[in-house]
Design an enzyme around this catalytic site. Sequence first.
Site, short mmCIF file in Angstrom:
data_model
loop_
_atom_site.label_atom_id
_atom_site.label_comp_id
_atom_site.label_asym_id
_atom_site.label_seq_id
_atom_site.Cartn_x
_atom_site.Cartn_y
_atom_site.Cartn_z
N ASP A 13 -61.12 -47.37 88.01
CA ASP A 13 -61.04 -46.99 89.42
C ASP A 13 -60.87 -45.49 89.63
OD1 ASP A 13 -61.22 -49.69 90.04
OD2 ASP A 13 -59.05 -49.95 90.00
N GLY A 17 -68.20 -44.76 90.78
CA GLY A 17 -69.30 -45.10 91.69
C GLY A 17 -69.70 -43.92 92.54
N ASN A 38 -66.10 -57.47 86.98
CA ASN A 38 -64.70 -57.00 87.03
C ASN A 38 -64.67 -55.59 87.63
OD1 ASN A 38 -66.08 -56.14 84.72
ND2 ASN A 38 -64.30 -56.18 83.38
N GLY A 40 -65.52 -52.64 90.33
CA GLY A 40 -65.73 -52.48 91.77
C GLY A 40 -65.93 -51.00 91.99
N HIS A 41 -67.17 -50.58 92.19
CA HIS A 41 -67.49 -49.16 92.31
C HIS A 41 -67.81 -48.85 93.77
CE1 HIS A 41 -68.60 -48.85 87.75
NE2 HIS A 41 -67.35 -49.24 87.97
N THR A 42 -66.98 -48.00 94.37
CA THR A 42 -67.09 -47.73 95.81
C THR A 42 -67.89 -46.46 96.08
OG1 THR A 42 -64.85 -48.60 95.91
CG2 THR A 42 -65.72 -47.63 97.93
N ARG A 143 -71.17 -65.84 68.98
CA ARG A 143 -72.58 -66.26 68.90
C ARG A 143 -72.84 -67.59 69.59
NH1 ARG A 143 -71.98 -65.08 62.75
NH2 ARG A 143 -70.03 -66.02 63.37
N VAL A 297 -62.04 -54.89 94.26
CA VAL A 297 -62.55 -56.25 94.07
C VAL A 297 -61.48 -57.27 94.44
CG1 VAL A 297 -63.28 -57.92 92.32
CG2 VAL A 297 -64.18 -55.61 92.27
N THR A 298 -60.28 -57.08 93.93
CA THR A 298 -59.25 -58.11 94.10
C THR A 298 -58.29 -57.81 95.24
OG1 THR A 298 -57.85 -56.94 92.53
CG2 THR A 298 -59.27 -58.65 91.62
P1 GDP Z 1 -64.58 -46.76 90.43
O1 GDP Z 1 -64.32 -48.17 90.03
O2 GDP Z 1 -64.29 -45.80 89.33
O3 GDP Z 1 -65.96 -46.55 90.99
O4 GDP Z 1 -63.54 -46.42 91.59
P2 GDP Z 1 -63.16 -47.39 92.82
O5 GDP Z 1 -64.28 -47.41 93.77
O6 GDP Z 1 -62.64 -48.69 92.36
O7 GDP Z 1 -61.89 -46.62 93.40
C1 GDP Z 1 -61.97 -45.33 93.86
C2 GDP Z 1 -61.51 -45.33 95.33
O8 GDP Z 1 -61.21 -44.02 95.72
C3 GDP Z 1 -62.58 -45.81 96.27
O9 GDP Z 1 -61.98 -46.43 97.38
C4 GDP Z 1 -63.27 -44.52 96.70
O10 GDP Z 1 -63.88 -44.61 97.98
C5 GDP Z 1 -62.10 -43.59 96.75
N1 GDP Z 1 -62.37 -42.18 96.41
C6 GDP Z 1 -63.27 -41.68 95.53
N2 GDP Z 1 -63.13 -40.33 95.44
C7 GDP Z 1 -62.14 -40.00 96.29
C8 GDP Z 1 -61.51 -38.75 96.62
O11 GDP Z 1 -61.83 -37.69 96.10
N3 GDP Z 1 -60.50 -38.81 97.54
C9 GDP Z 1 -60.10 -39.97 98.12
N4 GDP Z 1 -59.10 -39.92 99.00
N5 GDP Z 1 -60.65 -41.15 97.82
C10 GDP Z 1 -61.67 -41.17 96.91
P1 IMO Z 2 -63.82 -50.39 87.53
O1 IMO Z 2 -65.17 -50.35 86.87
C1 IMO Z 2 -59.56 -51.24 87.09
C2 IMO Z 2 -58.48 -54.49 84.36
C3 IMO Z 2 -57.85 -55.73 84.98
C4 IMO Z 2 -56.97 -56.18 83.84
C5 IMO Z 2 -57.82 -55.85 82.60
C6 IMO Z 2 -58.62 -57.02 82.06
O2 IMO Z 2 -63.87 -50.69 88.98
O3 IMO Z 2 -63.02 -49.17 87.19
P2 IMO Z 2 -60.81 -58.28 82.89
O4 IMO Z 2 -61.12 -59.01 84.17
O5 IMO Z 2 -61.75 -57.16 82.59
O6 IMO Z 2 -60.67 -59.23 81.73
O7 IMO Z 2 -59.35 -57.64 83.12
O8 IMO Z 2 -58.70 -54.83 83.00
N1 IMO Z 2 -59.78 -54.11 84.95
C7 IMO Z 2 -59.95 -53.07 85.77
N2 IMO Z 2 -59.05 -52.22 86.32
N3 IMO Z 2 -60.88 -51.07 87.33
C8 IMO Z 2 -61.79 -51.90 86.77
O9 IMO Z 2 -63.13 -51.69 86.87
C9 IMO Z 2 -61.34 -52.98 85.99
N4 IMO Z 2 -61.95 -53.99 85.33
C10 IMO Z 2 -60.98 -54.65 84.68
O10 IMO Z 2 -57.11 -55.40 86.13
O11 IMO Z 2 -55.82 -55.38 83.78
MG MG Z 3 -63.18 -49.81 90.66
#
Ligand code: GDP
Ligand code: IMO
Ligand code: MG
Length: 423
Positions: A13, A17, A38, A40-42, A143, A297-298
């Site tokens: 996170d 994304g 698993n 969630g790319h925002t 496998r 996601v969750t």
């Molecule tokens: P990812 O899984 O690495 O793609 O990241 P996520 O989307 O799960 O979480 C990043 C969150 O931070 C999302 O809600 C984005 O919209 C937000 N975000 C990304 N860059 C920034 C930033 O520079 N500032 C703030 N305040 N929010 C951001």
């Molecule tokens: P993005 O790509 C943050 C964490 C889960 C749990 C562990 C194992 O959005 O950064 P799993 O379902 O993969 O077996 O869970 O990994 N986890 C993440 N935490 N961002 C994610 O993806 C994650 N994908 C899995 O919370 O601790």
């Molecule tokens: Mg994420």
Amino acid sequence: MKTDVLLGLQWGDEGKGKIVDVLTPDYDIVARFQGGPNAGHTLEFEGQKYVLRSIPSGIFQGGKINIIGNGVVLDPALFKAEVEALEASGHDLTQRLYISRKAHLILPTHRLLDAAYEAQKGVGKIGTTGKGIGPAYTDKISRNGLRIGDLDYNFEVKYQAAIARHKTLLRQLNFEYDLAALEKDWLEGIESIKRFKRIDSEHFINKALLEGKNILAEGAQGTMLDIDFGSYPFVTSSNTIAAGACTGLGVAPSKIGEVYGIFKAYCTRVGSGPFPSELLDETGQKMRDIGQEYGSVTGRPRRCGWIDLVALRYAIQIDGVTHLIMMKSDVLDTFDTIKACVAYEIDGQETEDFPFEINDTVKPVYVELAGWKTDMTKMQSEDEFPEEFNAYLSFLEEVLGVNIKIVSVGPDREQTIIRYKEE
Ligand code: GDP
Ligand code: IMO
Ligand code: MG
């Protein structure tokens, strides 16, 4: 040409994304190489917000090819929902989303097994996303997995055999379930997958490299969740590190170019597992509130804490990071002081090396820096950076040994500052 890799350096996170979307205009192809729904790319742009799970984050930038690579595990039901949501908002994917025939399928029973194993672990549970990731990769490695390409080869027989095997396991685990509804969605999802071009992506990608095309490999999760180098067993079930792009796409190590490592100006983690710089006080709550740190996601609240430079240095080394990208610095805009964990104290001894075991005896050693107390969200260039913010950047670059090329000051595509500093 070479394949550049963009990946998370913390516990996921980090904002992958958003940055893949920002960088996509420089590339011809964007490819996911591991993980599954698993993730969630925002992405945010033009007042719209999208959360992608299995589809690469290069899908919004015009006619770029997006590939779901062989290292990914794909859930047909969630894939269908994702495709439909994007199509409903006017994005046609059919011509530019390809799926590797070697990517593995997450079966409906994998999701049930994920829940069953978590229930069995009780208080020691991993806190997975419940998407069947672990069981799907387990079947791959043992496998027993089913691949996208199997859809064209005696699929029904293979599917029924796998389901029967999983039912035996679920019985042994005393897990009650209702498969019918899950299975219906899943089978509908299979039809959705069949709409897309299914390719041998290793051939496609290597041919594209020979033709001089630029490829960006998009990581999911983060280095500290890597199956080998993360905080095992509280990790995901794939190689999230840069090397994962080689196995997850069929790209040779010599064909990897830049490695973009993304981190937050602080640190978060979802689910169980060690987090030495976690803040359980009002400062952590302030980060959660301002940073809206709830799982995309969750919806689970993310645990928050100060940046951990011991873990970050470890990640940078394993990934061979060539450029750093710092996200969410705006979240710290109102903080009087900012701390950075520079070492761990273990049994009275200080170490800067990431240890084998992290337990309650590991104490973070902090350096304290002045906050910048300035709203950075509308800044357009590094010339506007406050002095204290520049000091934070210099401090991090000094400790981490890699330049910070991009600073993100808000969730929108536009809130991104590229620094053209000499290396
Ligand atoms: P990812 O899984 O690495 O793609 O990241 P996520 O989307 O799960 O979480 C990043 C969150 O931070 C999302 O809600 C984005 O919209 C937000 N975000 C990304 N860059 C920034 C930033 O520079 N500032 C703030 N305040 N929010 C951001
Ligand atoms: P993005 O790509 C943050 C964490 C889960 C749990 C562990 C194992 O959005 O950064 P799993 O379902 O993969 O077996 O869970 O990994 N986890 C993440 N935490 N961002 C994610 O993806 C994650 N994908 C899995 O919370 O601790
Ligand atoms: Mg994420």
